[in-house]
Design a protein around this motif. Structure first.
Motif: not given
Length: 341
Positions: A100-110, A112-117, A138-141, A152-153
């Motif tokens: 979970v922590t590893a995936v959450i780290g990707n949510l700041k990637h530049a 948007w497709r990586v963040r979406d995946t 929630v942060s992704c909203l 995210a929704l």
């Protein structure tokens, strides 16, 4: 291992398929070959073979395998990223904090497709109610990309518990998003996030019934049905107002919802539903007839007689004296005579 890089795709596929039979679980050379070579192969059949072989050779919750697959979530090719979501779920149990922590780290990637995946991957590996995953969704909203916000929704009700305060508040706040699709996704999320009778949710969804966008009004109607208590007077009144909408599909939806939510206050909606039997749109007239049939007491002969008369005339809009008498009778009846104990 050498054949994983063979020029022939059939040979590469066969090599990957042989690993579960000839290697022992946890062999890091094999695991790395499957992840870094097989899952990134140019051939779809080879990638699929790698995906199927991976859970048979990896040790569940192996941190090295988790880190390796998590890196593929950032791959430039859509197909590889999509496959990595499935692979990650195969190498870890739900709720594994390392994953979970590893995936959450990707949510700041530049990208948007990586963040979406990564949001989609987070859902597959998280436990229901896992706090860090809920907070991440929630942060992704607030993401700059509307597709990420929509994803995210979609995912938020999957990871959040019913009436989770942070999740509900975030979804409600998204009703004010500048993007119409995001607002619709927020209404869909609210259906699963909020329990029936949540006054704050009811008030905000009620405001969306007056939106200038057709899709938002339609989504609000569907959400309204899930959050308003059965027979709620205020809720019935708000839905009754929607049968005057200029768009026929919304009038049809409103009639269907009234048929389900009005009892025991049938008298509040009888005249509104009956009036729609004269709508110019045949689909609305049929929806009104269906609503009347659901609301009517099957043992009330007066109501049933009026319904039979209307049913014969609703398609061709025959407006004879029998039609008028039937409409008058239906509009004045409390269509369902049964009382709630």
């Amino acid at each position: 291992l050498d054949c994983c890089g063979h020029v022939n795709s059939g040979m590469r596929k066969a090599a990957l398929e042989s690993f579960p039979a000839i290697s022992h679980a946890g062999d890091q050379r094999v695991v790395n070959a499957i992840i870094f070579i097989g899952l990134q192969d140019t051939c779809q059949e080879v990638r699929q073979a790698a995906l199927e072989a991976l859970p048979l050779v990896v040790t569940t919750d192996d941190p090295e395998a988790i880190d390796a697959v998590s890196q593929l979530l950032m791959h430039p090719q859509d197909e590889v990223r999509a496959l990595s979501v499935k692979a990650l779920a195969d190498v870890t149990r739900k709720g594994n904090q390392h994953a979970v922590t590893a995936v959450i780290g990707n949510l700041k990637h530049a990208d948007w497709r990586v963040r979406d995946t990564s949001v989609r991957a987070l859902v597959d590996i998280s436990l229901k109610g896992q706090r860090c995953s809920v907070d991440a969704c929630v942060s992704c909203l607030s993401d700059s990309d509307r597709d990420v916000r929509c994803t995210a929704l979609e995912c938020l009700p999957v990871v959040a518990q019913l009436d989770d305060e942070a999740a509900c508040s975030a979804a409600i706040e998204s009703l004010g998003d500048t993007d119409e699709d995001v607002r619709c996704k927020a209404l869909q999320a609210i259906m699963s996030l909020a329990s029936v009778g949540n006054e704050r949710v009811i008030d905000r969804v009620g405001l969306c019934l007056k939106s200038g966008e057709v899709n938002v009004r339609q989504s609000a109607l569907l959400a309204f049905e899930h959050v308003v208590p059965q027979g709620n007077k205020h809720g019935c009144e708000l839905v009754c107002a929607c049968v005057a909408d200029q768009h026929a599909p919304i009038r049809c939806t409103a009639l269907a919802i009234l048929a389900e939510m009005a009892y025991p206050n049938i008298g509040l909606v009888a005249s509104t539903v009956t009036a729609c039997l004269e709508d110019e749109d045949i689909n609305v007239r049929q929806a009104a007839l269906t609503a009347v049939q659901k609301l009517a007491d099957p043992f009330d002969e007066n109501a049933q007689s009026a319904i039979r008369a209307v049913k014969l005339r609703v398609a061709d809009r025959c407006r004879d004296s029998v039609w008028r008498q039937a409409l008058t009778a239906l509009s004045r009846l409390n269509l369902h005579s049964l009382e709630v104990e």
